[in-house]
Design an enzyme around this catalytic site. Structure first.
Site, PDB file in Angstrom:
ATOM      1  N   CYS B 132     -51.422  48.750  -7.769  1.00 30.73           N
ATOM      2  CA  CYS B 132     -50.481  47.737  -8.176  1.00 30.73           C
ATOM      3  C   CYS B 132     -50.413  47.485  -9.537  1.00 30.73           C
ATOM      4  O   CYS B 132     -51.188  47.395 -10.332  1.00 30.73           O
ATOM      5  CB  CYS B 132     -50.334  46.524  -7.379  1.00 30.73           C
ATOM      6  SG  CYS B 132     -50.728  46.440  -5.664  1.00 30.73           S
ATOM      7  N   THR B 195     -51.185  56.420  -1.475  1.00 28.17           N
ATOM      8  CA  THR B 195     -49.941  57.320  -1.570  1.00 28.17           C
ATOM      9  C   THR B 195     -50.022  57.914  -3.034  1.00 28.17           C
ATOM     10  O   THR B 195     -50.502  57.266  -3.959  1.00 28.17           O
ATOM     11  CB  THR B 195     -48.560  56.848  -1.547  1.00 28.17           C
ATOM     12  OG1 THR B 195     -48.248  55.697  -2.177  1.00 28.17           O
ATOM     13  CG2 THR B 195     -48.393  56.138   0.088  1.00 28.17           C
TER      14      THR B 195
HETATM   15  C1  LIG Z   1     -43.875  52.698   4.279  1.00 29.58           C
HETATM   16  C2  LIG Z   1     -45.583  52.830   3.694  1.00 29.58           C
HETATM   17  C3  LIG Z   1     -45.949  51.497   3.369  1.00 29.58           C
HETATM   18  C4  LIG Z   1     -47.183  51.280   2.667  1.00 29.58           C
HETATM   19  N1  LIG Z   1     -47.431  49.925   2.317  1.00 29.58           N
HETATM   20  C5  LIG Z   1     -48.771  50.024   1.888  1.00 29.58           C
HETATM   21  C6  LIG Z   1     -49.274  48.584   1.581  1.00 29.58           C
HETATM   22  O1  LIG Z   1     -48.571  47.633   1.631  1.00 29.58           O
HETATM   23  N2  LIG Z   1     -50.405  48.396   1.204  1.00 29.58           N
HETATM   24  C7  LIG Z   1     -51.420  49.732   0.884  1.00 29.58           C
HETATM   25  O2  LIG Z   1     -52.482  49.468   0.615  1.00 29.58           O
HETATM   26  N3  LIG Z   1     -50.891  50.765   1.395  1.00 29.58           N
HETATM   27  C8  LIG Z   1     -49.616  50.801   2.023  1.00 29.58           C
HETATM   28  N4  LIG Z   1     -49.163  52.256   2.199  1.00 29.58           N
HETATM   29  C9  LIG Z   1     -50.277  53.342   2.098  1.00 29.58           C
HETATM   30  C10 LIG Z   1     -50.712  53.734   3.486  1.00 29.58           C
HETATM   31  O3  LIG Z   1     -51.564  52.657   3.979  1.00 29.58           O
HETATM   32  C11 LIG Z   1     -51.712  55.180   3.404  1.00 29.58           C
HETATM   33  O4  LIG Z   1     -52.723  54.760   2.194  1.00 29.58           O
HETATM   34  C12 LIG Z   1     -50.918  56.368   3.014  1.00 29.58           C
HETATM   35  O5  LIG Z   1     -49.648  56.238   3.539  1.00 29.58           O
HETATM   36  C13 LIG Z   1     -51.522  57.521   3.246  1.00 29.58           C
HETATM   37  O6  LIG Z   1     -51.811  57.620   4.675  1.00 29.58           O
HETATM   38  P1  LIG Z   1     -50.935  58.549   5.600  1.00 29.58           P
HETATM   39  O7  LIG Z   1     -50.814  59.826   4.809  1.00 29.58           O
HETATM   40  O8  LIG Z   1     -51.611  58.433   6.963  1.00 29.58           O
HETATM   41  O9  LIG Z   1     -49.581  57.899   5.828  1.00 29.58           O
HETATM   42  C14 LIG Z   1     -48.079  52.323   2.631  1.00 29.58           C
HETATM   43  C15 LIG Z   1     -47.594  53.677   3.270  1.00 29.58           C
HETATM   44  C16 LIG Z   1     -46.193  53.865   3.870  1.00 29.58           C
HETATM   45  C17 LIG Z   1     -45.559  55.316   4.256  1.00 29.58           C
END
Ligand SMILES: Cc1cc2nc3c(=O)[nH]c(=O)nc-3n(C[C@H](O)[C@H](O)[C@H](O)COP(=O)(O)O)c2cc1C
Ligand SMILES: Cc1cc2nc3c(=O)[nH]c(=O)nc-3n(C[C@H](O)[C@H](O)[C@H](O)COP(=O)(O)OP(=O)(O)OC[C@H]3O[C@@H](n4cnc5c(N)ncnc54)[C@H](O)[C@@H]3O)c2cc1C
Ligand code: FES
Lengths: 268, 305
Positions: B132, B195
């Site tokens: 952040c 991400t």
């Molecule tokens: C719509 C969305 C919202 C997310 N919000 C957060 C969040 O609030 N805090 C956080 O640490 N990661 C957040 N992430 C990241 C996910 O927790 C994860 O680290 C990331 O999506 C990679 O995993 P994946 O490829 O399985 O989605 C968010 C991801 C998405 C897609």
């Protein structure tokens, strides 16, 4: 609920517009007009996300092989990109994964009011199931349908068969009056009515302003980019009427909507 | 053969299996109760929590990309008071550990959120999102500077007795030095990856598609990057690791374990399949059964490389 469905039929109605019927569990029979479904176009990861579609119709049919009625769900969709193009290639017998019913539907309102349906383009889709429910309640229903040209005006005869009075407007005048559907609508607005609208945002904004000016209650069904459809990703939000950076008031289109009272939203 | 042992433990959090739900992709749990058994998964991680409610970004906030999606939600959340009053009571009744993901807009805010959560029953642990921007320092992201990350982790460490997972950003040149910095500052476990920063453009309108211009990439497209980072960190840091990034099925999850993860998180997959977390746990168990592997923990870091 999540379920595996089978395509029963997938018919091209006019260039780019398809009507697809799929099998559904019996429980889906209680879905409300205005609710939607999300389907996975392919099991592969391209396209990755599910695609949302309003419920065009839900009903039962008799199969040749047995006596019990089977439930179906229909969507009416326009081919606009990769997902809908792949959808249009599905045939009878193909399997498809569905989430349905999702979201909050239209509230049908009080008996005796005249019900005014306003659909822009493929926004007509959820209004058919709504019209059926309203007609079943014995309501007087009028439909105002708008589009760019005659190919955008779909299933009008289906509405008429229900006894719905229909008004059509197209941008190029190839069907009905030439102009915006809202111009036609304005001439017919008055007390004792209730509006249900679905279509592009500018049209919904115009309808809700008109409704307010005439003191007619109005519900609108919105579209938004969606990832989850269940209120988890917060990707689909719209600002509510009192939204500001200091007092955030975002509504999820998927969970709080897609149908909203027009006064709930901020119309910029 | 008897059933394989699927249980794992991360930083003192005991889980029935290694599958956790990733923050921001599973709401506050209740949203998914119709689609899976919340008591079939290892742990739930809730949406990133801040001290005050946060509005998030304007829309469009999400867009699909090949094999993935970009999001710029902007960490919209209900804030800690509403979380405790409205979300936690439901979660407390679910017999699955709840890990609260948190962040701060300033260094101090991280500490405040952590201390508010400390001692709260129903919170099994916290996950600190350091990806952040630091509002007070021109928006430099805490998680891309080892010194800033260390400050955050130290402060949170002082503010909590709960197990502390630190979630790493992949948007760095050297993830190992970030991991070491966080370990030294007192993290109990590391989760990665968050991400990857990305962008999508609408050619015809000559505009970025997301209102925020840039967003975070998730989904299958990021899995190779995530695997590489988990593997690198696991080789260099002793802490337990939670692997995240593009996990869609049981095989993906087990690959992360081979690379060195003790547990994994399911993110974007829950959007395509709301029952994904439960399915993935089942598929992992099935793989073990089919291959005569007695315990899932025997696979942690078992890569032949
Ligand atoms: C719509 C969305 C919202 C997310 N919000 C957060 C969040 O609030 N805090 C956080 O640490 N990661 C957040 N992430 C990241 C996910 O927790 C994860 O680290 C990331 O999506 C990679 O995993 P994946 O490829 O399985 O989605 C968010 C991801 C998405 C897609
Ligand atoms: C609640 C809801 C109900 C809907 N009901 C219907 C319906 O009954 N019939 C119908 O034809 N369509 C409906 N839509 C829109 C439909 O979901 C999109 O047209 C579809 O997802 C496009 O997929 P695609 O892969 O073909 O297009 P993509 O390749 O993803 O995109 C092509 C174009 O379509 C636009 N688009 C993509 N997704 C959406 C979206 N979710 N909303 C609006 N525009 C989008 C993009 O801006 C882009 O320009 C509905 C959307 C929502 C949110
Ligand atoms: S689509 Fe995910 S919250 Fe509405």
């Amino acid at each position: 609920m999540q379920f595996k469905s089978m395509v029963i039929s997938n018919v091209e109605l006019s260039p780019c517009y398809f009507r697809m019927r799929m099998t559904a569990p019996q429980d889906l029979g209680t879905s409300l007009p205005g609710q939607f479904l999300m389907l996975k176009v392919t099991e592969s990861i391209d396209p990755l996300l599910r695609r949302p579609f309003g419920l065009f119709d839900v009903g039962t049919f008799q199969a040749e092989y047995d006596e019990t009625p089977h439930t179906y769900v229909e969507i009416l969709y326009k081919v606009v990109g990769k997902g809908t193009r792949m959808l249009s290639a599905l045939h009878h017998g193909d399997g498809i994964d569905l989430l349905a019913p999702l979201g909050k539907g239209f509230r049908l309102g009080e008996k005796g009011e005249e019900k005014i349906l306003v659909g822009g383009g493929v926004g007509l889709a959820p209004l058919y199931y709504l019209a059926k429910a309203l007609v079943a309640q014995g309501e007087k229903v009028r439909l105002f349908a708008g589009g760019r040209n005659r190919d955008d005006i779909l299933c009008i005869t289906e509405f008429e068969r229900l006894g719905v009075e229909t008004y059509v407007a197209t941008d190029d005048g190839t069907l009905g009056e030439q102009g915006f559907v809202t111009e036609v609508l304005e001439k017919h607005l008055g007390a004792g009515q209730r509006i249900f609208a679905c279509g592009p945002m500018p049209m919904l904004g115009a309808v809700s302003r008109m409704a307010e000016a005439h003191g007619v209650p109005c519900q609108v069904s919105l579209e938004a980019y969606m990832a989850c459809g269940v209120g988890a990703c917060l990707g689909c939000v719209m600002p509510g009427a009192n939204h500001s950076d200091q007092t955030p008031d975002y509504r999820c289109v998927c969970k709080d909507g897609p149908v909203f009272d027009s006064f709930e939203l901020k119309w910029s | 053969m008897h059933k394989p042992d699927m249980s794992v433990e991360v930083a003192g959090i005991k889980m029935r299996n290694p599958v956790m739900t990733a923050s921001g992709t599973f709401g506050y749990g209740a949203e998914f109760a119709d689609y899976l058994d919340l008591e079939s998964i290892g742990a739930m991680i809730t949406k990133g929590l801040s001290l005050k409610p946060k509005a998030g970004n304007p829309t469009p906030r999400i867009v699909e990309t090949p094999g993935g999606m970009l999001n710029a939600i902007g960490l919209q959340n209900v804030g800690i008071d509403a979380f405790i009053a409205e979300k936690l009571p439901y979660l407390k009744n679910v017999q699955t550990p709840v890990v609260v993901n948190l962040y701060g807009n300033t260094l101090e805010e991280y500490g405040e959120v952590a201390s508010r959560l400390d001692g709260l029953p129903g919170v099994a642990g916290i996950e600190v999102n350091i990806s952040c921007p630091n509002v007070k320092q021109g928006g430099i992201v805490f998680g891309t500077d080892p010194k800033a990350a260390q400050e955050v982790v130290r402060l949170v460490r002082k503010s909590t007795t709960k197990p502390m997972i630190v979630k790493l950003s992949p948007n760095v040149t050297d993830v190992v030095s970030m991991a070491i910095a966080c370990a030294e500052a007192g993290a109990d476990a590391l989760s990665l990856i968050n991400t990857l920063t990305g962008m999508a453009i609408d050619l015809d309108r000559r505009r970025p598609i997301l209102a925020n211009v840039t967003g975070g990439l998730s989904g299958p497209a990021i899995k190779p990057v995530a695997l590489r980072m988990v593997w690198q960190v696991a080789k260099n840091v002793k802490l337990p690791i939670i692997g995240i990034g593009g996990i869609m099925n049981g095989r993906d999850a087990l690959e992360f374990m081979l690379a060195g993860a003790t547990a994994i998180q399911v993110g974007t997959a829950s959007f395509l399949d709301p029952g994904a977390a439960q399915r993935i746990a089942r598929e992992m168990e099935q793989y073990l059964t089919e291959n005569g592997i007695e315990s899932v923990s025997s696979l942690i870091g078992a890569l032949n490389a």
